[in-house]
Design a protein around this motif. Structure first.
Motif, PDB file in Angstrom:
ATOM      1  N   LEU A   3       0.848  -0.991   0.023  1.00 41.19           N
ATOM      2  CA  LEU A   3      -0.177  -0.001  -0.156  1.00 41.19           C
ATOM      3  C   LEU A   3       0.922   1.064  -0.125  1.00 41.19           C
ATOM      4  O   LEU A   3       1.347   1.745   0.780  1.00 41.19           O
ATOM      5  N   PRO A   4       0.422   2.485  -1.100  1.00 41.68           N
ATOM      6  CA  PRO A   4       1.426   3.339  -0.883  1.00 41.68           C
ATOM      7  C   PRO A   4       1.178   4.374   0.014  1.00 41.68           C
ATOM      8  O   PRO A   4      -0.368   4.534   0.585  1.00 41.68           O
ATOM      9  N   VAL A   5       2.311   5.461   0.557  1.00 44.20           N
ATOM     10  CA  VAL A   5       1.731   6.425   2.051  1.00 44.20           C
ATOM     11  C   VAL A   5       2.436   7.507   1.708  1.00 44.20           C
ATOM     12  O   VAL A   5       3.739   7.300   0.665  1.00 44.20           O
ATOM     13  N   LEU A   6       1.895   8.574   1.945  1.00 41.79           N
ATOM     14  CA  LEU A   6       2.854   9.577   1.327  1.00 41.79           C
ATOM     15  C   LEU A   6       2.114  10.355   2.619  1.00 41.79           C
ATOM     16  O   LEU A   6       1.354  10.712   3.481  1.00 41.79           O
ATOM     17  N   PHE A   7       3.466  11.001   3.154  1.00 40.78           N
ATOM     18  CA  PHE A   7       3.615  11.898   4.237  1.00 40.78           C
ATOM     19  C   PHE A   7       4.015  12.569   4.371  1.00 40.78           C
ATOM     20  O   PHE A   7       5.208  12.903   3.895  1.00 40.78           O
ATOM     21  N   LEU A   8       3.224  13.986   4.228  1.00 41.85           N
ATOM     22  CA  LEU A   8       3.736  15.279   4.240  1.00 41.85           C
ATOM     23  C   LEU A   8       3.683  16.238   5.319  1.00 41.85           C
ATOM     24  O   LEU A   8       3.728  16.277   5.779  1.00 41.85           O
ATOM     25  N   GLY A   9       4.829  16.610   5.875  1.00 46.45           N
ATOM     26  CA  GLY A   9       5.599  16.760   6.877  1.00 46.45           C
ATOM     27  C   GLY A   9       6.304  18.389   6.728  1.00 46.45           C
ATOM     28  O   GLY A   9       6.558  18.568   5.720  1.00 46.45           O
ATOM     29  N   ASN A  10       5.967  19.210   7.952  1.00 45.03           N
ATOM     30  CA  ASN A  10       6.388  20.586   7.490  1.00 45.03           C
ATOM     31  C   ASN A  10       8.001  20.671   7.840  1.00 45.03           C
ATOM     32  O   ASN A  10       8.261  19.925   8.330  1.00 45.03           O
ATOM     33  N   GLU A  11       7.939  21.792   7.775  1.00 47.42           N
ATOM     34  CA  GLU A  11       9.532  22.227   8.106  1.00 47.42           C
ATOM     35  C   GLU A  11       9.847  22.891   8.615  1.00 47.42           C
ATOM     36  O   GLU A  11      11.035  22.522   9.634  1.00 47.42           O
ATOM     37  N   PHE A  12       8.899  23.331  10.351  1.00 50.41           N
ATOM     38  CA  PHE A  12       9.224  24.051  11.022  1.00 50.41           C
ATOM     39  C   PHE A  12       9.360  23.464  12.267  1.00 50.41           C
ATOM     40  O   PHE A  12       9.566  23.958  12.780  1.00 50.41           O
ATOM     41  N   THR A  13       8.122  22.351  12.617  1.00 51.29           N
ATOM     42  CA  THR A  13       7.447  21.949  13.707  1.00 51.29           C
ATOM     43  C   THR A  13       8.335  20.328  13.570  1.00 51.29           C
ATOM     44  O   THR A  13       8.123  19.557  15.001  1.00 51.29           O
ATOM     45  N   GLY A  14       9.299  19.780  13.280  1.00 46.56           N
ATOM     46  CA  GLY A  14       9.956  18.752  13.618  1.00 46.56           C
ATOM     47  C   GLY A  14       9.100  17.497  12.842  1.00 46.56           C
ATOM     48  O   GLY A  14       9.518  16.860  13.640  1.00 46.56           O
ATOM     49  N   ARG A  30       6.187   7.147   0.781  1.00 42.27           N
ATOM     50  CA  ARG A  30       7.156   8.739  -0.142  1.00 42.27           C
ATOM     51  C   ARG A  30       6.999   9.888   1.480  1.00 42.27           C
ATOM     52  O   ARG A  30       5.749   9.923   1.671  1.00 42.27           O
ATOM     53  N   ILE A  31       8.244  10.478   1.561  1.00 44.07           N
ATOM     54  CA  ILE A  31       8.292  11.493   2.503  1.00 44.07           C
ATOM     55  C   ILE A  31       8.520  12.006   1.952  1.00 44.07           C
ATOM     56  O   ILE A  31       9.875  12.604   1.602  1.00 44.07           O
ATOM     57  N   VAL A  32       7.978  13.429   2.202  1.00 48.22           N
ATOM     58  CA  VAL A  32       7.730  14.844   1.742  1.00 48.22           C
ATOM     59  C   VAL A  32       8.127  15.567   2.379  1.00 48.22           C
ATOM     60  O   VAL A  32       7.210  16.001   3.653  1.00 48.22           O
ATOM     61  N   VAL A  33       9.234  16.916   2.785  1.00 50.64           N
ATOM     62  CA  VAL A  33       9.190  17.701   4.289  1.00 50.64           C
ATOM     63  C   VAL A  33       8.692  19.255   2.536  1.00 50.64           C
ATOM     64  O   VAL A  33       8.749  19.196   1.871  1.00 50.64           O
ATOM     65  N   VAL A  34       7.679  19.977   3.487  1.00 52.45           N
ATOM     66  CA  VAL A  34       7.024  21.004   2.593  1.00 52.45           C
ATOM     67  C   VAL A  34       7.680  21.943   3.319  1.00 52.45           C
ATOM     68  O   VAL A  34       8.000  22.418   4.021  1.00 52.45           O
ATOM     69  N   PRO A  35       8.512  22.735   2.622  1.00 55.42           N
ATOM     70  CA  PRO A  35       9.106  23.953   2.331  1.00 55.42           C
ATOM     71  C   PRO A  35       8.436  25.088   2.974  1.00 55.42           C
ATOM     72  O   PRO A  35       7.303  25.418   2.527  1.00 55.42           O
ATOM     73  N   HIS A  36       8.790  26.069   3.800  1.00 55.08           N
ATOM     74  CA  HIS A  36       8.238  26.808   4.229  1.00 55.08           C
ATOM     75  C   HIS A  36       7.309  26.883   5.049  1.00 55.08           C
ATOM     76  O   HIS A  36       6.229  27.428   4.726  1.00 55.08           O
ATOM     77  N   SER A  37       6.888  25.816   5.668  1.00 55.41           N
ATOM     78  CA  SER A  37       5.888  25.722   6.362  1.00 55.41           C
ATOM     79  C   SER A  37       5.987  25.294   7.331  1.00 55.41           C
ATOM     80  O   SER A  37       6.505  24.479   8.463  1.00 55.41           O
ATOM     81  N   GLY A  38       4.671  25.013   8.143  1.00 57.66           N
ATOM     82  CA  GLY A  38       4.541  24.557   9.367  1.00 57.66           C
ATOM     83  C   GLY A  38       2.640  24.129   9.968  1.00 57.66           C
ATOM     84  O   GLY A  38       2.875  23.299   9.130  1.00 57.66           O
ATOM     85  N   HIS A  39       2.343  24.405  11.302  1.00 52.03           N
ATOM     86  CA  HIS A  39       1.053  23.178  11.148  1.00 52.03           C
ATOM     87  C   HIS A  39       0.156  23.605   9.436  1.00 52.03           C
ATOM     88  O   HIS A  39      -0.621  22.456   9.757  1.00 52.03           O
ATOM     89  N   TRP A  40      -0.021  24.782   9.014  1.00 52.19           N
ATOM     90  CA  TRP A  40      -0.285  24.530   7.842  1.00 52.19           C
ATOM     91  C   TRP A  40      -0.369  24.548   6.642  1.00 52.19           C
ATOM     92  O   TRP A  40      -0.252  26.080   5.586  1.00 52.19           O
ATOM     93  N   MET A  41       0.101  23.425   6.986  1.00 48.48           N
ATOM     94  CA  MET A  41       0.914  23.429   4.624  1.00 48.48           C
ATOM     95  C   MET A  41       0.698  23.815   3.759  1.00 48.48           C
ATOM     96  O   MET A  41       1.036  24.213   2.888  1.00 48.48           O
TER      97      MET A  41
END
Length: 61
Positions: A3-14, A30-41
């Motif tokens: 099963l494919p999984v996409l995790f979008l994480g933010n840059e500023f809150t760890g 697939r793990i992706v860090v959203v640049p220039h983002s916090g809780h409200w990606m």
């Protein structure tokens, strides 16, 4: 097929700590860090989030 999984994480809150275990829990992650983002990606970087979602869903087709 795993099963494919996409995790979008933010840059500023760890969110990278949350993603660390995902590689071991999900075989097809697939793990992706959203640049220039916090809780409200989606509000802070909407174009990047939309691009990542579209790319992920295209892979499922």
């Amino acid at each position: 097929m795993a099963l494919p999984v996409l995790f979008l994480g933010n840059e500023f809150t760890g969110s990278q700590a949350l993603a660390a275990g995902l590689d071991q829990a999900a075989e097809n992650a697939r793990i992706v860090v959203v640049p220039h983002s916090g809780h409200w990606m989606p509000e802070e970087n909407p174009a990047f989030v939309a691009e990542q979602l579209l790319a992920f869903f295209r892979c499922l087709a």
